[in-house]
Motif scaffolding. Sequence first.
Motif, short mmCIF file in Angstrom:
data_model
loop_
_atom_site.label_atom_id
_atom_site.label_comp_id
_atom_site.label_asym_id
_atom_site.label_seq_id
_atom_site.Cartn_x
_atom_site.Cartn_y
_atom_site.Cartn_z
N ALA A 188 0.84 -1.20 0.00
CA ALA A 188 0.00 0.00 0.00
C ALA A 188 0.87 1.24 0.00
N PRO A 189 0.51 2.21 -0.81
CA PRO A 189 1.29 3.45 -0.82
C PRO A 189 1.10 4.24 0.46
N THR A 190 2.03 5.15 0.68
CA THR A 190 1.89 6.00 1.87
C THR A 190 0.72 6.96 1.66
N VAL A 191 0.14 7.39 2.76
CA VAL A 191 -1.03 8.27 2.73
C VAL A 191 -0.71 9.51 3.53
N ARG A 192 -1.03 10.68 3.00
CA ARG A 192 -0.74 11.93 3.71
C ARG A 192 -1.78 12.16 4.80
N VAL A 193 -1.32 12.27 6.04
CA VAL A 193 -2.21 12.47 7.18
C VAL A 193 -1.72 13.67 7.98
N ARG A 196 -9.01 20.24 7.81
CA ARG A 196 -7.99 20.46 6.79
C ARG A 196 -6.58 20.36 7.37
N LEU A 197 -6.45 20.63 8.67
CA LEU A 197 -5.16 20.53 9.34
C LEU A 197 -4.85 19.10 9.78
N GLY A 198 -5.76 18.16 9.47
CA GLY A 198 -5.54 16.76 9.79
C GLY A 198 -6.03 16.34 11.15
N ALA A 199 -6.80 17.20 11.84
CA ALA A 199 -7.27 16.88 13.18
C ALA A 199 -8.49 15.97 13.14
N GLY A 200 -8.64 15.16 14.18
CA GLY A 200 -9.87 14.41 14.38
C GLY A 200 -10.90 15.36 14.99
N VAL A 201 -12.02 15.59 14.29
CA VAL A 201 -12.98 16.63 14.67
C VAL A 201 -14.34 16.03 14.99
N LEU A 202 -14.87 16.42 16.12
CA LEU A 202 -16.25 16.08 16.48
C LEU A 202 -17.05 17.38 16.50
N LEU A 203 -18.10 17.45 15.68
CA LEU A 203 -18.98 18.61 15.62
C LEU A 203 -20.33 18.23 16.18
N ILE A 204 -20.77 18.95 17.20
CA ILE A 204 -22.03 18.62 17.89
C ILE A 204 -23.11 19.63 17.53
N ASN A 205 -24.17 19.13 16.93
CA ASN A 205 -25.37 19.93 16.66
C ASN A 205 -26.30 19.79 17.86
N ARG A 206 -26.63 20.88 18.51
CA ARG A 206 -27.43 20.81 19.73
C ARG A 206 -28.92 20.59 19.46
N GLY A 207 -29.29 20.37 18.20
CA GLY A 207 -30.68 20.02 17.90
C GLY A 207 -31.52 21.16 17.40
N TYR A 236 -11.10 34.93 15.04
CA TYR A 236 -10.69 34.47 16.36
C TYR A 236 -10.63 32.95 16.41
N GLY A 237 -11.68 32.30 15.88
CA GLY A 237 -11.71 30.84 15.90
C GLY A 237 -10.57 30.23 15.10
N ALA A 238 -10.26 30.83 13.95
CA ALA A 238 -9.16 30.31 13.12
C ALA A 238 -7.83 30.42 13.86
N ILE A 239 -7.61 31.52 14.58
CA ILE A 239 -6.37 31.70 15.33
C ILE A 239 -6.27 30.64 16.43
N ILE A 240 -7.38 30.39 17.13
CA ILE A 240 -7.36 29.39 18.20
C ILE A 240 -7.00 28.02 17.65
N ILE A 241 -7.62 27.63 16.54
CA ILE A 241 -7.35 26.31 15.95
C ILE A 241 -5.90 26.23 15.47
N ASP A 242 -5.43 27.27 14.80
CA ASP A 242 -4.06 27.24 14.30
C ASP A 242 -3.05 27.12 15.44
N ARG A 243 -3.30 27.80 16.55
CA ARG A 243 -2.38 27.72 17.68
C ARG A 243 -2.44 26.34 18.33
N LEU A 244 -3.63 25.74 18.37
CA LEU A 244 -3.76 24.41 18.96
C LEU A 244 -2.93 23.38 18.21
N PHE A 245 -2.85 23.53 16.89
CA PHE A 245 -2.19 22.52 16.09
C PHE A 245 -0.86 23.00 15.53
N GLY A 246 -0.34 24.09 16.14
CA GLY A 246 1.02 24.50 15.85
C GLY A 246 1.26 25.08 14.48
N THR A 247 0.21 25.59 13.81
CA THR A 247 0.40 26.13 12.45
C THR A 247 0.35 27.64 12.43
#
Length: 528
Positions: free
Chosen positions: A4-9, A80-91, A376-387
């Motif tokens: 199997a070829p390598t996969v970009r993660v 897009r940054l490769g994170a495992g993401v859980l999105l919760i819809n409150r209904g 603001y949200g983009a900055i928080i996510i980028d800082r969390l994942f070191g980008t």
Amino acid sequence: MRQAPTVRVGGVYREKLGPSQRACAAFPPLAWRLSSLSDRRISLQRISFARQSMADLQNPDICIIGAGALGIALALRARRLGAGVLLINRGAEEAGDPAQGRLVAATFAASAARAQAMRTAGVLGLAHAEPKPNFKAIGEHAKTLAANTAPRDAKERLIALGIDYRTGQPVFTGRQTLKLGDATLRPRHVILATGAKPILPAIPGLDEIAYFTPDTIAGNSRKLSHLVVIGGDAGAIELAQAYHRLGAMVTLVPGEILPGFDREQVVILLRQLAQEGLEIAEDAVVSAILPRRQGTGVEITHADGTTHGLDASHVLVAMGRLPDLAGLGLERAKVRFDKARPQFLQLNPDGHTTNTRISAVGGAAGQNQPHAALRYGAIIIDRLFGTGASRLDSKSIPSFTQTEPGLASIGLIEGERPLPEGTLVLRASFAENDMARALGQTHGAAKLLASGNGKILGASIIGPGAGEVIAMLALAMERGMPVGALAELVLPHPSLAAVLTQLGEAFLATRLPGAWEKRSQALRKLLG
């Protein structure tokens, strides 16, 4: 069997897929899948396992609570940054942040602007006409556009992109754990993107009538004969102008009007609104609502204590918003509220709550302008994942009022507090801008604050294209561009953004030539 070829993660090339990885390649390359029967079987097993691992994800990298427009945008960015993401819809739709809400509002405002263009076409040498708005048709047009874009934010598409999408009411059970139905989740980080509900003031009689809020008026399909707008924030002003342009008589009772904007330019905007025909009760508040069999009485009290009454057909309450955080059990996560503003979270400069594993953005953080919340949200996510290394800075995010003329500001505001010593106040008028002249929209000005060495400290703009022009200044401030460099901008002619070159030239005109420059000039003269 072929290897199997390598996969970009997430920026790293891996060969082996497994549940410990933060992202899974749900669809291996086509050539690999079809190379042989055995490979096809393995490929299908891998696809099934990848989907199952995402569906059963209990410990995601990031959990976003709130599946409104903001929550969806942040989930896609993190994925897009490769994170495992859980999105919760409150209904239910997040208050003030439905997935297609911005498009619906923009469509309504565009209809109002077109109506005003018909009414004022004589300025450009065209035959003018009084528009005849059909609110039902306007509403159906907005709904059609929203339906056409809905697949972009659909649950199925988000799942296909690798986002774990769930519906239910999450409840924190500890500092890092929360329950969603029968599942116990332990995400690495949680972002609250829960929206904000409209503030309902304690006005006697308000609870006895059917009134609009900015959330509910979007569903109106009738012409309003006399709309009284209670509130003075950007949303209130925008709706007041739009409904007036679509044929309603509108009375605006703002109380505090457009806080955070340049007072001088707010006065210009109010003057323009009054010229269009809006009734503006400045220095007044609504003191009582008087229910009637037909219509509604509105009692207004002025600063000098005098009162007078209005006969209204409808009332719109647009006095800002409060975070919608009910039912989350934040106290069990050790998340504290601000002592000075008990209904708002206590946040540090990075957007974290008192529990550093939990952040808040958008309405949950008291940020009610969508572009600012997304940044603001983009900055928080980028800082969390070191980008990214950016920090949250409210002064680097522009504020907009989508009226005509538009009003925008960024950074320091003249009159808000004493300016640093040596601050230059530079001005440029749209009356001198060729594009504004061609459009017949010359009422407006740009004001820029700069230090003596040319650093841009802030700016305020009122006029056509204010939002786009302030965005260019925001980029210039972020990149550290000196104000003098604005004079070198190469722009199409004519252009509304030419006010920036005017500001740059105004700064250069304040500079006296130094000794070296004087010698250079003298040498050039000597050499002919």
